[in-house]
Design an enzyme around this catalytic site. Sequence first.
Site, PDB file in Angstrom:
ATOM      1  CG  ASP A 149     -65.988 -28.706   3.722  1.00  0.00           C
ATOM      2  OD1 ASP A 149     -65.341 -28.679   2.652  1.00  0.00           O
ATOM      3  OD2 ASP A 149     -66.372 -27.681   4.302  1.00  0.00           O
TER       4      ASP A 149
ATOM      5  CE1 TYR B 148     -64.286 -31.242   7.150  1.00  0.00           C
ATOM      6  CE2 TYR B 148     -65.743 -31.077   9.055  1.00  0.00           C
ATOM      7  CZ  TYR B 148     -64.892 -30.487   8.141  1.00  0.00           C
ATOM      8  OH  TYR B 148     -64.623 -29.137   8.227  1.00  0.00           O
TER       9      TYR B 148
ATOM     10  CD  GLU C 193     -64.157 -28.173  11.874  1.00  0.00           C
ATOM     11  OE1 GLU C 193     -65.121 -28.600  11.190  1.00  0.00           O
ATOM     12  OE2 GLU C 193     -63.295 -27.414  11.415  1.00  0.00           O
TER      13      GLU C 193
END
Length: 321
Positions: free
Chosen positions: A143, A125, A42
């Site tokens: 996203d 996020y 990520e």
Amino acid sequence: MNCPHKLEGDTVHQEIRQWFRETARDLPWRGGCTPWGILVSEIMLQQTPVVRVRPVWEQWMARWPTPGAFAAESQGEVLRAWGRLGYPRRALRLHAAATQLVQRHDGAVPDTFDELLALPGVGSYTAAAVAAFAFGRRETVVDTNIRRVHARLVIGQALPSPALTAAEMALAAELLPEDPAESVEWNAGVMELGALVCTARSPKCGLCPVIDQCAWIAAGQPEPTYLPKGQPWAGTDRQVRGAVMAVLRAAESPVHADLLWGPAVEAAAAAAHTDHPDDVAAALQKLHELNTHALQLQRALAGLVTDGLAQLSGDGYHLPH
């Protein structure tokens, strides 16, 4: 918040989740990956495409399979391994996060949004994505790809607003299935749909599993209300910083300031006296080919030092220890 376009919720959820099960890319950070591996992916995937991230991620997981192994590495080696992924401060933040995992979480990635959010370099996020994809938590993951699918499917707009809004977050939360397992698959499925089919340019609407419910299609595919502006690269400080970092990554000993400032021929000759001379000479040549002016190079070097990406010892610049 009520959805602006009425969807057949269960049908949309089922069709996107089924499409994801049948067509999802076989990515190494999916299916059986450790929470640490998902966290690393990520961070790397922020503003960087999958095709560039995948080989670096695989190298990192082989080299540093746990937060403890990564935290024990030097910052300089971490930056060297980061290579050309861009935005190298992400590497330093990830290193700081790994150190915090060792110090506060017994070397394990925590499984709650709030604990993840407290880690260096982890925003809302990333915290939601890791909680969902690593631990199966019901979290609202939003996203760029998800925002675009929601904008077209529900709102009927070609693109989402330039910046994330509270209304978009509320819509994403409303669309999220109640069942945790279904919510995880929904998040992943909508994200994949945006990445592969509902793309920003030239969307492949004929392949969309929910085209019959798309508000944008129903509205006649109106044009976007603004044109996305890509970040400039050529001639920017970012380009110069990247070229300097390439030199420092190639050299395992301090690079004398004259090498960075001097003419290409002289720099190449001097590079013969450094570690990995061919790599250093090649990196120096690319830096000098930019023909950057003195003030810009000076600004780039100062910025790298300020950001902790480089250090100046005596007359030489090098990666941090």
